[in-house]
Design a protein around this motif. Structure first.
Motif, PDB file in Angstrom:
ATOM      1  N   ASP A   7       0.891  -1.156   0.000  1.00 37.40           N
ATOM      2  CA  ASP A   7       0.000   0.000   0.000  1.00 37.40           C
ATOM      3  C   ASP A   7       0.932   1.209   0.000  1.00 37.40           C
ATOM      4  OD1 ASP A   7      -1.765   2.070   0.420  1.00 37.40           O
ATOM      5  OD2 ASP A   7      -2.863   1.048   2.023  1.00 37.40           O
ATOM      6  N   ARG A   8       1.279   1.661  -1.190  1.00 37.64           N
ATOM      7  CA  ARG A   8       2.331   2.668  -1.341  1.00 37.64           C
ATOM      8  C   ARG A   8       2.037   3.962  -0.598  1.00 37.64           C
ATOM      9  NH1 ARG A   8       3.320   4.839  -7.098  1.00 37.64           N
ATOM     10  NH2 ARG A   8       3.731   6.736  -5.987  1.00 37.64           N
ATOM     11  N   ASP A   9       0.770   4.328  -0.467  1.00 34.33           N
ATOM     12  CA  ASP A   9       0.450   5.578   0.211  1.00 34.33           C
ATOM     13  C   ASP A   9       0.461   5.457   1.724  1.00 34.33           C
ATOM     14  OD1 ASP A   9       0.256   7.018  -2.155  1.00 34.33           O
ATOM     15  OD2 ASP A   9      -1.839   6.455  -2.440  1.00 34.33           O
ATOM     16  N   ARG A  10       0.486   4.249   2.234  1.00 35.71           N
ATOM     17  CA  ARG A  10       0.602   4.042   3.678  1.00 35.71           C
ATOM     18  C   ARG A  10       2.061   4.009   4.139  1.00 35.71           C
ATOM     19  NH1 ARG A  10      -3.255  -0.352   6.614  1.00 35.71           N
ATOM     20  NH2 ARG A  10      -3.730   1.115   8.246  1.00 35.71           N
ATOM     21  N   CYS A  11       2.955   3.677   3.233  1.00 34.31           N
ATOM     22  CA  CYS A  11       4.375   3.528   3.550  1.00 34.31           C
ATOM     23  C   CYS A  11       5.003   4.880   3.868  1.00 34.31           C
ATOM     24  CB  CYS A  11       5.091   2.886   2.358  1.00 34.31           C
ATOM     25  SG  CYS A  11       6.858   2.640   2.587  1.00 34.31           S
ATOM     26  N   LYS A  12       5.801   4.912   4.942  1.00 33.07           N
ATOM     27  CA  LYS A  12       6.498   6.144   5.297  1.00 33.07           C
ATOM     28  C   LYS A  12       7.996   6.063   4.998  1.00 33.07           C
ATOM     29  CE  LYS A  12       7.221   4.979  10.117  1.00 33.07           C
ATOM     30  NZ  LYS A  12       6.424   4.823  11.311  1.00 33.07           N
ATOM     31  N   GLY A  13       8.411   5.004   4.331  1.00 32.42           N
ATOM     32  CA  GLY A  13       9.795   4.878   3.896  1.00 32.42           C
ATOM     33  C   GLY A  13      10.797   4.626   5.001  1.00 32.42           C
ATOM     34  N   CYS A  14      10.393   3.934   6.053  1.00 25.29           N
ATOM     35  CA  CYS A  14      11.298   3.693   7.189  1.00 25.29           C
ATOM     36  C   CYS A  14      12.369   2.647   6.877  1.00 25.29           C
ATOM     37  CB  CYS A  14      10.495   3.269   8.411  1.00 25.29           C
ATOM     38  SG  CYS A  14       9.698   1.655   8.261  1.00 25.29           S
ATOM     39  N   GLU A  15      12.153   1.831   5.854  1.00 25.86           N
ATOM     40  CA  GLU A  15      13.067   0.794   5.388  1.00 25.86           C
ATOM     41  C   GLU A  15      13.240  -0.384   6.344  1.00 25.86           C
ATOM     42  OE1 GLU A  15      16.745   2.262   3.714  1.00 25.86           O
ATOM     43  OE2 GLU A  15      15.735   3.943   2.748  1.00 25.86           O
ATOM     44  N   PRO A  59       5.718  -1.193  10.423  1.00 25.13           N
ATOM     45  CA  PRO A  59       4.930  -0.567  11.477  1.00 25.13           C
ATOM     46  C   PRO A  59       3.657   0.097  10.961  1.00 25.13           C
ATOM     47  CG  PRO A  59       6.804   0.810  10.951  1.00 25.13           C
ATOM     48  CD  PRO A  59       6.961  -0.453  10.155  1.00 25.13           C
ATOM     49  N   ASP A  60       3.556   0.301   9.656  1.00 27.89           N
ATOM     50  CA  ASP A  60       2.398   0.962   9.066  1.00 27.89           C
ATOM     51  C   ASP A  60       1.395  -0.016   8.473  1.00 27.89           C
ATOM     52  OD1 ASP A  60       3.373   3.584   9.570  1.00 27.89           O
ATOM     53  OD2 ASP A  60       4.792   3.288   7.931  1.00 27.89           O
ATOM     54  N   VAL A  61       1.648  -1.314   8.593  1.00 31.26           N
ATOM     55  CA  VAL A  61       0.809  -2.375   8.036  1.00 31.26           C
ATOM     56  C   VAL A  61       0.521  -2.075   6.562  1.00 31.26           C
ATOM     57  CG1 VAL A  61      -1.204  -3.845   8.453  1.00 31.26           C
ATOM     58  CG2 VAL A  61      -0.225  -2.553  10.334  1.00 31.26           C
ATOM     59  N   ALA A  62       1.582  -1.796   5.827  1.00 29.86           N
ATOM     60  CA  ALA A  62       1.465  -1.421   4.415  1.00 29.86           C
ATOM     61  C   ALA A  62       1.828  -2.561   3.471  1.00 29.86           C
ATOM     62  CB  ALA A  62       2.358  -0.212   4.141  1.00 29.86           C
ATOM     63  N   ILE A  63       2.102  -3.754   4.011  1.00 28.58           N
ATOM     64  CA  ILE A  63       2.573  -4.869   3.186  1.00 28.58           C
ATOM     65  C   ILE A  63       1.737  -6.114   3.446  1.00 28.58           C
ATOM     66  CG2 ILE A  63       4.541  -6.335   2.599  1.00 28.58           C
ATOM     67  CD1 ILE A  63       6.359  -4.134   3.721  1.00 28.58           C
ATOM     68  N   GLU A  64       1.347  -6.789   2.362  1.00 32.66           N
ATOM     69  CA  GLU A  64       0.693  -8.092   2.420  1.00 32.66           C
ATOM     70  C   GLU A  64       1.526  -9.048   1.572  1.00 32.66           C
ATOM     71  OE1 GLU A  64      -3.411  -8.112   1.290  1.00 32.66           O
ATOM     72  OE2 GLU A  64      -3.733  -6.136   2.170  1.00 32.66           O
ATOM     73  N   VAL A  65       1.606 -10.289   1.993  1.00 31.08           N
ATOM     74  CA  VAL A  65       2.352 -11.301   1.247  1.00 31.08           C
ATOM     75  C   VAL A  65       1.395 -12.409   0.853  1.00 31.08           C
ATOM     76  CG1 VAL A  65       4.247 -12.961   1.313  1.00 31.08           C
ATOM     77  CG2 VAL A  65       4.486 -10.750   2.464  1.00 31.08           C
ATOM     78  N   VAL A  73      -2.083 -11.659   5.895  1.00 26.82           N
ATOM     79  CA  VAL A  73      -2.331 -10.250   6.185  1.00 26.82           C
ATOM     80  C   VAL A  73      -2.149 -10.032   7.679  1.00 26.82           C
ATOM     81  CG1 VAL A  73      -4.012  -8.374   6.071  1.00 26.82           C
ATOM     82  CG2 VAL A  73      -4.022 -10.147   4.311  1.00 26.82           C
ATOM     83  N   LEU A  74      -1.374  -9.037   8.035  1.00 26.45           N
ATOM     84  CA  LEU A  74      -1.207  -8.672   9.424  1.00 26.45           C
ATOM     85  C   LEU A  74      -2.264  -7.635   9.762  1.00 26.45           C
ATOM     86  CD1 LEU A  74       0.485  -8.941  12.011  1.00 26.45           C
ATOM     87  CD2 LEU A  74       1.838  -7.026  11.177  1.00 26.45           C
ATOM     88  N   PHE A  75      -3.210  -8.000  10.602  1.00 28.62           N
ATOM     89  CA  PHE A  75      -4.307  -7.096  10.949  1.00 28.62           C
ATOM     90  C   PHE A  75      -3.925  -6.187  12.098  1.00 28.62           C
ATOM     91  CE2 PHE A  75      -6.513 -10.640   8.916  1.00 28.62           C
ATOM     92  CZ  PHE A  75      -7.318  -9.947   8.022  1.00 28.62           C
ATOM     93  N   GLU A  76      -4.430  -4.975  12.046  1.00 34.32           N
ATOM     94  CA  GLU A  76      -4.218  -4.037  13.147  1.00 34.32           C
ATOM     95  C   GLU A  76      -5.121  -4.443  14.302  1.00 34.32           C
ATOM     96  OE1 GLU A  76      -3.749   0.207  12.148  1.00 34.32           O
ATOM     97  OE2 GLU A  76      -4.316  -0.465  10.145  1.00 34.32           O
ATOM     98  N   ALA A  77      -4.639  -4.279  15.495  1.00 32.82           N
ATOM     99  CA  ALA A  77      -5.436  -4.623  16.683  1.00 32.82           C
ATOM    100  C   ALA A  77      -6.424  -3.551  17.025  1.00 32.82           C
ATOM    101  CB  ALA A  77      -4.512  -4.864  17.871  1.00 32.82           C
TER     102      ALA A  77
END
Length: 77
Positions: A7-15, A59-65, A73-77
């Motif tokens: 989710d490119r718009d959720r990513c903050k580029g923390c690497e 940390p932004d839950v911007a990636i799914e595999v 999918v890592l769901f937010e609590a």
């Protein structure tokens, strides 16, 4: 073949996902997302083993595999 969905718009580029990837399959894009950050991309898809560590480290839950038709999918609590 595994798929890493960003989710490119959720990513903050923390690497952090780049550091978590044991295969060094990820990289940073050269264009900016809507928030003004360089976002993560699957730079070397042939190296991806669909381990999901990138999604866990994000940390932004911007990636799914997705692997073999199963989507992790890592769901937010």
């Amino acid at each position: 073949m595994p798929a890493v969905i960003f989710d490119r718009d959720r990513c903050k580029g923390c690497e952090l996902c780049l550091l978590a990837c044991p295969q060094q399959a990820l990289g940073m894009a050269r264009d900016l997302n809507a928030r003004g950050y360089f976002h993560a991309v699957l730079a070397r898809p042939w190296k991806c083993i669909a381990c999901g560590l990138c999604a866990v480290a994000c940390p932004d839950v911007a990636i799914e595999v997705e692997s073999r038709g199963v989507r992790y999918v890592l769901f937010e609590a």
